[in-house]
Design a protein around this motif. Sequence first.
Motif, short mmCIF file in Angstrom:
data_model
loop_
_atom_site.label_atom_id
_atom_site.label_comp_id
_atom_site.label_asym_id
_atom_site.label_seq_id
_atom_site.Cartn_x
_atom_site.Cartn_y
_atom_site.Cartn_z
N VAL A 51 0.86 -1.17 0.00
CA VAL A 51 0.00 0.00 0.00
C VAL A 51 0.90 1.23 0.00
CG1 VAL A 51 -1.78 1.30 1.20
CG2 VAL A 51 -1.83 -1.20 1.22
N LEU A 52 0.80 2.01 -1.05
CA LEU A 52 1.61 3.21 -1.20
C LEU A 52 0.75 4.43 -0.92
CD1 LEU A 52 4.06 4.91 -2.10
CD2 LEU A 52 3.27 4.59 -4.46
N THR A 53 1.19 5.26 0.01
CA THR A 53 0.51 6.52 0.32
C THR A 53 1.39 7.67 -0.17
OG1 THR A 53 -0.54 5.56 2.26
CG2 THR A 53 -0.49 7.96 2.11
N GLU A 54 0.80 8.52 -0.98
CA GLU A 54 1.52 9.68 -1.51
C GLU A 54 0.86 10.96 -1.03
OE1 GLU A 54 1.92 9.68 -5.69
OE2 GLU A 54 2.76 7.66 -5.83
N VAL A 55 1.64 11.86 -0.50
CA VAL A 55 1.18 13.19 -0.12
C VAL A 55 1.93 14.20 -0.98
CG1 VAL A 55 0.94 14.88 1.73
CG2 VAL A 55 0.68 12.44 2.23
N THR A 56 1.19 15.02 -1.73
CA THR A 56 1.81 15.94 -2.67
C THR A 56 1.28 17.35 -2.47
OG1 THR A 56 1.94 14.14 -4.30
CG2 THR A 56 2.34 16.37 -5.10
N ASN A 73 6.03 26.25 -10.45
CA ASN A 73 5.30 25.21 -9.74
C ASN A 73 6.29 24.32 -9.01
OD1 ASN A 73 4.43 22.18 -9.84
ND2 ASN A 73 2.50 23.31 -9.88
N TYR A 74 5.98 23.98 -7.75
CA TYR A 74 6.80 23.06 -6.98
C TYR A 74 5.89 22.03 -6.32
CZ TYR A 74 9.81 21.15 -3.31
OH TYR A 74 10.50 20.30 -2.49
N SER A 75 6.14 20.73 -6.58
CA SER A 75 5.30 19.65 -6.07
C SER A 75 6.18 18.51 -5.57
CB SER A 75 4.34 19.14 -7.15
OG SER A 75 3.47 20.15 -7.60
N PRO A 76 6.55 18.49 -4.32
CA PRO A 76 7.28 17.34 -3.78
C PRO A 76 6.33 16.18 -3.51
CG PRO A 76 6.95 18.96 -2.06
CD PRO A 76 6.40 19.56 -3.32
N ARG A 77 6.68 14.99 -4.00
CA ARG A 77 5.86 13.79 -3.77
C ARG A 77 6.47 13.00 -2.62
NH1 ARG A 77 6.34 10.24 -7.98
NH2 ARG A 77 4.43 9.16 -7.45
N PRO A 87 12.14 1.97 0.18
CA PRO A 87 12.28 2.98 1.23
C PRO A 87 11.36 4.17 0.96
CG PRO A 87 14.43 2.29 0.39
CD PRO A 87 13.41 1.73 -0.55
N SER A 88 10.73 4.66 2.00
CA SER A 88 9.95 5.88 1.86
C SER A 88 10.88 7.03 1.50
CB SER A 88 9.20 6.18 3.15
OG SER A 88 8.32 5.12 3.47
N ARG A 89 10.38 7.94 0.67
CA ARG A 89 11.26 8.97 0.16
C ARG A 89 10.45 10.15 -0.35
NH1 ARG A 89 10.23 5.36 -3.78
NH2 ARG A 89 10.14 6.05 -5.95
N ILE A 90 11.15 11.19 -0.74
CA ILE A 90 10.54 12.38 -1.34
C ILE A 90 11.10 12.55 -2.75
CG2 ILE A 90 10.27 14.88 -1.20
CD1 ILE A 90 10.51 14.69 1.80
N ALA A 91 10.21 12.71 -3.71
CA ALA A 91 10.62 12.97 -5.10
C ALA A 91 10.24 14.42 -5.43
CB ALA A 91 9.91 12.01 -6.05
N ASN A 92 11.23 15.22 -5.71
CA ASN A 92 11.00 16.64 -5.99
C ASN A 92 10.68 16.84 -7.46
OD1 ASN A 92 11.60 17.99 -3.38
ND2 ASN A 92 13.58 17.00 -3.66
#
Length: 500
Positions: A51-56, A73-77, A87-92
């Motif tokens: 189960v993948l949860t994404e907050v953007t 526009n800036y949207s970090p995922r 691993p949980s991470r942030i994609a800029n």
Amino acid sequence: MLRPISLAILGIASSFGSAHAEGWRLSTSASVQMIVSDNINFSPVAPSSDVLTEVTPTIDLRRRSPRLKLNANYSPRMMYYADDTFPSRIANNMSANGSFEVVDDLFFLDAKASQTQRRRSVFNAQPNLLNNTLGDSTETRVFSLSPSMRGTVRLGDIATWKSSYTIARSESSRREGALTTRTFSGTLQGAPATLSWKGVLSSRVTDSGNANNSERESIVGSLIYKPDVQIELTGRYGYEKSTIGNRRDGATYGGGLDWRPSQRTALSLDYDERPYGSTANYKLSHRLPRTAFNAAYTRNIVSRIDTLLEGSGLEDLYETLAFVEPYASIADPEERRDAIRADALAGRIPGYGSLDSPILTDREYRRSRWSLGVVHTGARNTLSFTMYQSTNDSGIGSVGGSLVGDFAEASVIVQKGWTIGLSHRLSPVSSLNFSLNSFDTSGRVTSRTTTERNVFNATYSTALGAYTSGSIGLRMMRGTVAAGDVDENALIATVSTRFF
């Protein structure tokens, strides 16, 4: 770790709201998406459910004034895997596009920049551009800066002069390395008349971190015949020097036709013979009260920078979706293109998440691409169809260095696919969206580089409030890679809100 970070960013976003000061507009939004997948790693041999949860959160900065136009526009995922498949991470992901009129009606400064996560290779089977798997993604960055005289410098009543210079650079987190282009173009054009003339001097230098460099210089004269406002005929002849393929110098010649018999129909044909081969640009569009049709074919020399800046495959969306809400009601063409581009790259346009991934390479190459698009808009239904094929040949391009990136797998890469989309409006605030996509990428040198993927999406979306919307949908994907077949079924729920 991602949860407190996401809550903090959402709190900051809501406190900012929107700002209106001297034409500036700062707006914020956020989305939360949950993906329940039976093969989150898209593996043909060892599928893993998760189960993948994404907050953007998203921050948009806009400016529209007589002298300055800006869209940033800036949207970090922020991605959290419940079962730790990755691993949980942030994609800029960020983009900016601006134009500043430094001197009235004369000197302009344009700039573009973007950073995003893309497939590591066009031979991957992932069903979306912003793919979820850590090992199969790469971060690409590109920017360009263009000082230009788009206004005119008049040379008496005889001619006008326009010129531009662009420096652009792209970097990748993988082995493709850095790529830099420097382009100059100067145009001397005679006064408007039924029969007029134009001279163009151009130069382009491409520098690669892996020594895949190239240079092109040309001087071309044109005669332009325009008997009326509907039609324009052009003939060209000149001389070109290049290191495309190998050192090739010689004459270049060609012609063009631009015909606009009405506001609903436009046809343009352009063809040139060059020392390293021919280039072409053909385009036809026709619009009926409820149906729009477009067809295009291009053959030219491009680089990774060109495809990243133009948004690979997005031109099809501009032509197809320009007459579909919510984009049709955007009066400014630039704002309409910005809105379509932003939604496509963020995966908010059903059926278009995988459209024509760019070739990741550090060299220039020849791309031949054709596309067809039809969209029909009814009282409650919108039906669209798009298909394309792109042939990318590294043999007609930069020389020196080594083949890296996608061309290391095959020197000629063929991409083709089609998309069918149906949107049915259930009520003023809710709709059902269906899409069926088929994509195929193959290398002509070896069959092991063939990748196929077919994706079906069914999504129900509705407004949950004045500034909040939600959706729930099903994704079914079937792909074929060297290691075998890749199957995935996923349930996707999304909640998005805007802050004002």
